[in-house]
Write a protein that holds these residues in place. Sequence first.
Motif, PDB file in Angstrom:
ATOM      1  N   ASN A 151       0.847  -1.183   0.000  1.00 45.07           N
ATOM      2  CA  ASN A 151       0.000   0.000   0.000  1.00 45.07           C
ATOM      3  C   ASN A 151       0.887   1.240   0.000  1.00 45.07           C
ATOM      4  O   ASN A 151       2.118   1.145   0.001  1.00 45.07           O
ATOM      5  CB  ASN A 151      -0.941  -0.014   1.212  1.00 45.07           C
ATOM      6  N   LEU A 152       0.268   2.396  -0.004  1.00 39.94           N
ATOM      7  CA  LEU A 152       1.014   3.644  -0.119  1.00 39.94           C
ATOM      8  C   LEU A 152       0.818   4.489   1.138  1.00 39.94           C
ATOM      9  O   LEU A 152       0.362   5.615   1.077  1.00 39.94           O
ATOM     10  CB  LEU A 152       0.564   4.413  -1.367  1.00 39.94           C
ATOM     11  N   GLY A 153       1.144   3.935   2.289  1.00 43.58           N
ATOM     12  CA  GLY A 153       0.946   4.634   3.542  1.00 43.58           C
ATOM     13  C   GLY A 153       1.851   5.841   3.694  1.00 43.58           C
ATOM     14  O   GLY A 153       2.971   5.878   3.188  1.00 43.58           O
ATOM     15  N   LEU A 154       1.359   6.842   4.451  1.00 47.80           N
ATOM     16  CA  LEU A 154       2.140   8.044   4.707  1.00 47.80           C
ATOM     17  C   LEU A 154       3.280   7.746   5.674  1.00 47.80           C
ATOM     18  O   LEU A 154       4.422   8.145   5.470  1.00 47.80           O
ATOM     19  CB  LEU A 154       1.229   9.134   5.281  1.00 47.80           C
ATOM     20  N   ILE A 155       2.975   7.049   6.765  1.00 47.51           N
ATOM     21  CA  ILE A 155       3.965   6.652   7.772  1.00 47.51           C
ATOM     22  C   ILE A 155       4.097   5.143   7.671  1.00 47.51           C
ATOM     23  O   ILE A 155       3.123   4.410   7.835  1.00 47.51           O
ATOM     24  CB  ILE A 155       3.507   7.067   9.180  1.00 47.51           C
ATOM     25  N   GLN A 156       5.296   4.655   7.390  1.00 50.03           N
ATOM     26  CA  GLN A 156       5.483   3.235   7.138  1.00 50.03           C
ATOM     27  C   GLN A 156       6.501   2.636   8.101  1.00 50.03           C
ATOM     28  O   GLN A 156       7.450   3.293   8.511  1.00 50.03           O
ATOM     29  CB  GLN A 156       5.957   3.007   5.698  1.00 50.03           C
ATOM     30  N   SER A 157       6.256   1.381   8.456  1.00 47.60           N
ATOM     31  CA  SER A 157       7.237   0.616   9.232  1.00 47.60           C
ATOM     32  C   SER A 157       7.379  -0.752   8.582  1.00 47.60           C
ATOM     33  O   SER A 157       6.435  -1.243   7.957  1.00 47.60           O
ATOM     34  CB  SER A 157       6.802   0.488  10.694  1.00 47.60           C
ATOM     35  N   PRO A 158       8.547  -1.388   8.723  1.00 47.66           N
ATOM     36  CA  PRO A 158       8.814  -2.606   7.953  1.00 47.66           C
ATOM     37  C   PRO A 158       8.155  -3.864   8.495  1.00 47.66           C
ATOM     38  O   PRO A 158       8.154  -4.883   7.822  1.00 47.66           O
ATOM     39  CB  PRO A 158      10.341  -2.724   8.017  1.00 47.66           C
ATOM     40  N   TYR A 159       7.596  -3.804   9.701  1.00 48.12           N
ATOM     41  CA  TYR A 159       7.005  -4.998  10.302  1.00 48.12           C
ATOM     42  C   TYR A 159       6.055  -4.576  11.415  1.00 48.12           C
ATOM     43  O   TYR A 159       5.961  -3.396  11.769  1.00 48.12           O
ATOM     44  CB  TYR A 159       8.088  -5.924  10.868  1.00 48.12           C
ATOM     45  N   SER A 160       5.337  -5.545  11.981  1.00 51.23           N
ATOM     46  CA  SER A 160       4.552  -5.320  13.197  1.00 51.23           C
ATOM     47  C   SER A 160       5.060  -6.271  14.271  1.00 51.23           C
ATOM     48  O   SER A 160       5.693  -7.292  13.974  1.00 51.23           O
ATOM     49  CB  SER A 160       3.063  -5.548  12.938  1.00 51.23           C
ATOM     50  N   LEU A 161       4.776  -5.914  15.509  1.00 47.94           N
ATOM     51  CA  LEU A 161       5.179  -6.741  16.645  1.00 47.94           C
ATOM     52  C   LEU A 161       4.046  -7.672  17.024  1.00 47.94           C
ATOM     53  O   LEU A 161       2.874  -7.270  17.066  1.00 47.94           O
ATOM     54  CB  LEU A 161       5.550  -5.857  17.833  1.00 47.94           C
ATOM     55  N   GLU A 162       4.395  -8.932  17.325  1.00 51.57           N
ATOM     56  CA  GLU A 162       3.400  -9.918  17.702  1.00 51.57           C
ATOM     57  C   GLU A 162       3.332 -10.058  19.213  1.00 51.57           C
ATOM     58  O   GLU A 162       4.260  -9.682  19.940  1.00 51.57           O
ATOM     59  CB  GLU A 162       3.734 -11.269  17.054  1.00 51.57           C
ATOM     60  N   GLU A 163       2.244 -10.623  19.684  1.00 52.59           N
ATOM     61  CA  GLU A 163       2.020 -10.751  21.131  1.00 52.59           C
ATOM     62  C   GLU A 163       3.110 -11.557  21.811  1.00 52.59           C
ATOM     63  O   GLU A 163       3.492 -11.274  22.946  1.00 52.59           O
ATOM     64  CB  GLU A 163       0.650 -11.394  21.356  1.00 52.59           C
ATOM     65  N   ASN A 164       3.653 -12.558  21.091  1.00 52.89           N
ATOM     66  CA  ASN A 164       4.681 -13.423  21.670  1.00 52.89           C
ATOM     67  C   ASN A 164       6.083 -12.834  21.586  1.00 52.89           C
ATOM     68  O   ASN A 164       7.065 -13.497  21.906  1.00 52.89           O
ATOM     69  CB  ASN A 164       4.659 -14.791  21.000  1.00 52.89           C
ATOM     70  N   GLY A 165       6.189 -11.588  21.129  1.00 49.10           N
ATOM     71  CA  GLY A 165       7.481 -10.940  21.023  1.00 49.10           C
ATOM     72  C   GLY A 165       8.132 -11.083  19.673  1.00 49.10           C
ATOM     73  O   GLY A 165       9.188 -10.496  19.422  1.00 49.10           O
ATOM     74  N   GLY A 166       7.517 -11.845  18.769  1.00 51.38           N
ATOM     75  CA  GLY A 166       8.074 -12.005  17.441  1.00 51.38           C
ATOM     76  C   GLY A 166       7.718 -10.837  16.531  1.00 51.38           C
ATOM     77  O   GLY A 166       7.062  -9.869  16.930  1.00 51.38           O
ATOM     78  N   LYS A 167       8.159 -10.949  15.275  1.00 53.57           N
ATOM     79  CA  LYS A 167       7.893  -9.910  14.280  1.00 53.57           C
ATOM     80  C   LYS A 167       7.155 -10.504  13.097  1.00 53.57           C
ATOM     81  O   LYS A 167       7.521 -11.569  12.601  1.00 53.57           O
ATOM     82  CB  LYS A 167       9.206  -9.277  13.791  1.00 53.57           C
ATOM     83  N   ASN A 168       6.129  -9.808  12.660  1.00 52.95           N
ATOM     84  CA  ASN A 168       5.453 -10.127  11.413  1.00 52.95           C
ATOM     85  C   ASN A 168       6.013  -9.182  10.361  1.00 52.95           C
ATOM     86  O   ASN A 168       5.886  -7.970  10.481  1.00 52.95           O
ATOM     87  CB  ASN A 168       3.942  -9.938  11.564  1.00 52.95           C
ATOM     88  N   LEU A 169       6.641  -9.719   9.340  1.00 54.15           N
ATOM     89  CA  LEU A 169       7.398  -8.897   8.396  1.00 54.15           C
ATOM     90  C   LEU A 169       6.545  -8.228   7.327  1.00 54.15           C
ATOM     91  O   LEU A 169       7.077  -7.694   6.355  1.00 54.15           O
ATOM     92  CB  LEU A 169       8.503  -9.740   7.747  1.00 54.15           C
ATOM     93  N   ASN A 170       5.236  -8.233   7.488  1.00 52.31           N
ATOM     94  CA  ASN A 170       4.395  -7.441   6.601  1.00 52.31           C
ATOM     95  C   ASN A 170       4.580  -5.957   6.902  1.00 52.31           C
ATOM     96  O   ASN A 170       4.653  -5.540   8.048  1.00 52.31           O
ATOM     97  CB  ASN A 170       2.915  -7.801   6.787  1.00 52.31           C
ATOM     98  N   GLN A 171       4.654  -5.149   5.855  1.00 57.13           N
ATOM     99  CA  GLN A 171       4.736  -3.701   6.023  1.00 57.13           C
ATOM    100  C   GLN A 171       3.477  -3.182   6.701  1.00 57.13           C
ATOM    101  O   GLN A 171       2.369  -3.658   6.441  1.00 57.13           O
ATOM    102  CB  GLN A 171       4.884  -3.031   4.667  1.00 57.13           C
ATOM    103  N   THR A 172       3.626  -2.206   7.600  1.00 57.81           N
ATOM    104  CA  THR A 172       2.484  -1.576   8.246  1.00 57.81           C
ATOM    105  C   THR A 172       2.499  -0.080   7.974  1.00 57.81           C
ATOM    106  O   THR A 172       3.555   0.499   7.719  1.00 57.81           O
ATOM    107  CB  THR A 172       2.484  -1.828   9.762  1.00 57.81           C
ATOM    108  N   SER A 173       1.321   0.554   8.065  1.00 55.92           N
ATOM    109  CA  SER A 173       1.227   1.957   7.670  1.00 55.92           C
ATOM    110  C   SER A 173       0.173   2.705   8.471  1.00 55.92           C
ATOM    111  O   SER A 173      -0.814   2.134   8.940  1.00 55.92           O
ATOM    112  CB  SER A 173       0.867   2.087   6.181  1.00 55.92           C
ATOM    113  N   ILE A 174       0.402   4.011   8.582  1.00 53.14           N
ATOM    114  CA  ILE A 174      -0.613   4.985   8.974  1.00 53.14           C
ATOM    115  C   ILE A 174      -0.839   5.872   7.754  1.00 53.14           C
ATOM    116  O   ILE A 174       0.113   6.274   7.080  1.00 53.14           O
ATOM    117  CB  ILE A 174      -0.166   5.818  10.188  1.00 53.14           C
ATOM    118  N   PHE A 175      -2.106   6.172   7.471  1.00 53.77           N
ATOM    119  CA  PHE A 175      -2.470   6.871   6.246  1.00 53.77           C
ATOM    120  C   PHE A 175      -3.023   8.261   6.550  1.00 53.77           C
ATOM    121  O   PHE A 175      -3.479   8.529   7.668  1.00 53.77           O
ATOM    122  CB  PHE A 175      -3.528   6.070   5.478  1.00 53.77           C
ATOM    123  N   GLN A 176      -2.991   9.121   5.525  1.00 53.60           N
ATOM    124  CA  GLN A 176      -3.550  10.460   5.640  1.00 53.60           C
ATOM    125  C   GLN A 176      -4.754  10.580   4.706  1.00 53.60           C
ATOM    126  O   GLN A 176      -4.773  10.022   3.603  1.00 53.60           O
ATOM    127  CB  GLN A 176      -2.498  11.514   5.280  1.00 53.60           C
TER     128      GLN A 176
END
Length: 783
Positions: A151-176
Motif C-alpha cells: 500500500n502507499l501509507g504516509l507513515i510506514q514501518s517494515p514490520y509489526s510486533l506480535e504478542e509473543n514478542g516475534g515480528k510479522n514482516l508485513n509492512q504496516t502503515s498509517i495513512f492520511q
Amino acid sequence: MMLAQLVIALPVLLSTSSIAVDLPQFPFTLLPLQPLFDNQAASVNGSVADFDGAGNSFDGQFLPVGGFESDGVTYELPASWGSGNDNVITNNQILMLPENTFVHELHALYSGDSHSDNSVTANNFIANFVDNSTQVLTLEANNWWGWPLLNLGLIQSPYSLEENGGKNLNQTSIFQWSVAVSSEKQLKSITLPPENNGARLHLFSVAFSPSSTSTTDSPALVIRRAVFSSRWELVNGTRAQAVQVTVANLLPASVFSANTSINSKHTIEISGSGITTLAPGALNRLTPGDQARVDVLITGATSGSNATIVIRNANGDVVGQSTGWPATALVENYSADVASLSAHETPTWWRKAKYGIFIHWGVYSYPAWAPPTSYAEWYNYDLHNPPNSSNPTWVHHLETYGPNIIYDDFISNFTASKFNASAWVDLFDRAGAKYFVQVTKHHDGFALFDTGNTTRRSSVNFGPKRNLLKELFDTAAIEKPNLHRGTYYSLPEWFNPDYAKYGFGQWPGGLARNPFNTTPTIEPYTGHLNISDYIQDLQLPHMLTLATDYNTEIMWCDIGGPNMTLEFAAEFYNHALANNYQVTLNNRCGAVPDFLTPEYATFNSIQTSSWESNEGMDPFSYGLDSATNASEYKNGTTIIQTLVDIVSKGGNFLLDVGPTAEGEVIAPMADNLLDAGSWLAYAGDCVYDTVSCGWSCSCSLHHDPTSFCIVAFDAPTDGQLIIHKRLPLLPGDDIVLLSPNGSQNSLPWSTDSMGNLIVNVSASAVSEVEYAWAFKATYKLSQ
C-alpha cells in the motif's frame, strides 16, 4: 432524475486587483481527539500494545512523535509512543466543532484494522450541519498491514510486533486522508463511522480547515499545495519538471456569485533561486468552496531551496504570491534504494490515458475453462488442488482430456495460428484505449518473449515458436504509436522447481504431482534449464529484458513475494530517462509502487493516490473461459459506465480480453469493445486527460481550463437533466449534449435557489445517445 457520476473540468483563480499581495497560509484547526482514545497502537521498550485485537502492534520506534506535518496540516501525535492509549476506534462517537462554522475540508491520520490482507473498507463519516441536514463523507480505509501487495501509507514501518514478542514482516502503515465538506451551511459536529463487519477504523489525529470569514466581495485565495514532482514534459526540447499547484477559494459556497468567483484567465508561475517557468499553469474559474489543480512546467529547481508561487491576471499583473514552498530537483538518476525510488510517480501520460486493455493469453487459453467465479488462467493450479472429485476443474479435465494428459501437453495446442498483431492494436485503438498491458508470463511460467538462457519455457521455443510479445510491440510502435505499451509479469511460478525455496501459499514452487497418479507421477516442467537462483537468474533478468529490450512503459507485476524490485526499478527508470520516455510500476512488484491495483473492485469515493482497477470482459475471469456465455460479457453500457465511475474517482480502468489459443479476440468481446469505443469517439473529452479534483462538486477536472463535463448514467426524462448539486457555472456559460451526430446545440439551463442545475434537453437529442449522456459546459470568461 438520478445522476450517477459527474466528470468536471479545470477551474481557475484570482482577483481583479493589480497590487501583488501575499496569500495567507492554508488554515487548519485540530479537533481534540484524546478524550476519546481507547486503543494503544504502538509497543516500545517492553510496553505491549494490542492494536488489532489479536495482540499485534506497531513498533513505536518507527512512528514520528509530536507535531507531524503532512499536506499542509500539522497533526498531533504522542510525545512518546507506548505509554498509553494513542488512538480511537471509531464507533459513532461525535466530535463537536469549537463553534458552528463553515468548513472547507476535513483531515485525518488513520489506519484500517482488518485481518484480511490488503482490504479496503468504506467508512462513512457524517457531517452534521446547524439546520440538522447531513453529508456523508466516505473514507476508503486501507488496512494497516499489506502483503504481498504494497500500500502507499504516509507513515510506514517494515514490520509489526506480535504478542509473543516475534515480528510479522508485513509492512504496516498509517495513512492520511482529506475530504471536501460542503460549505453551503455551517457545520456543528462530525459523527465518526461505526464498526464495519469486524473491520475497524483507528483515528490518530483529526483536523478541519475552516472557510474564510472575509466579508469582501472577492475570492479568498490560498495555495493549498505545491508539489515538485518526478514527472516531466518536453518543452522546446528541454525536459521540464512538473510542479502540481493547487489553489483554493476559501469563501463558503453560501456566498456563491460572479464577484466571489474567478472568471478570467489567470496564470501560475514559480520563481526562486535558479528556477525558470517554461510553461505556466492556466486557470480560468474558481468558485467559492472549490479548488483547482494545474501543472506548472519549470527548470532549475534545487532540492533544499524555497520557491514562490506567483499568480498573474490576464494583463500579466502579479495579483498574488505565496512564498516558502520547499523545492525538489527533478530526479535525473535513480539508485536502488527506497528513499530514491519512492520519489517516482505515475507519469503524466498514464494519468491522462484513463483507459487500457489487459490481455491474458497463454497456454491456459487452450483448455479455456473454469468453474463459476473462478479464473480460467488458474487452470494448472486448480487442476492439482485438490486432486480429487471434489474439485470441478479436476473433474472437467478427467472427463474432457482423460487422466493421461497433463497441463504441459497443452503447450503444443497453444498455436497462435490466427494471431494478427495489426488486428489487435487496431481493435484496441478503435475501442478507445490509450494503452495495453500484455501478459508476458503468468503463474504457469510460460513466457511469450525470448527468455534467453534463463529458461526455454516460452513461445519462442515451444508451441507457436514465435516471439509473440515482440510482434505485438513492434506492430504497435509502427502502426499505433499513440498506444502506450505495457507488460504483465508474474513474479512467482506455481511449479517451477527453482522457486521451491521461495514458495508460499498458492505459489509453492517445486514440481507438480500428477493429479491422477498416472505416469509420470511427478510432472515435467517443459523448457526448464538449470540455474542457481530463481530470483537472480530468472526473475530479475526477465524483468530487465522487458524493460531494456522491449522498452515496456508499464511493469505490471503480479503476486509480489521475494524479489529484487529495488534493483530492477532503478534500471527501469534510468533506462527510460536515458531514452527520453516515462514509465511506471504497480504495487504488485513488491516495492516502491507508483499505483494501486484493485481487482474486480472500485472505490466508493475519490482517491488521492494513483490507482487502476482491472477487470475481465468476463464477469469472473481474465483468461478465456468457454463456460461463460457471451451474453455475460461486459457490454457497451457496462464498460462506459464503469470507466466513467472509475475516472470520476481519480482512477484508470484496465479492461481485460482473453484471446483464444489461436490468437483471436472472439467477436462478442471485440464487438463490445467497439461499442464502447463508438461512445468514446464523440464523448472522450469527458474521460481522457481528466484529473479528479475531489472537491465540492465531486467531479473530475478536465484538462481544458474553459470547460467541464457532466456525465449522466440515466437518460434525462421529461425534457430535463437535474443535478442536485452546485456546480461551477456562471451566467452566460454554454452547455451542450455530446452526440454521435456531431451536433452541439446550446441547451437552456438555470439554477434554483439551492444552486441545483436544471438543463432543458429534447427527447430526440437524448434518444440519439447510448450508454451514458455527456453534457459539456463551456465557460463564458470575462475579459
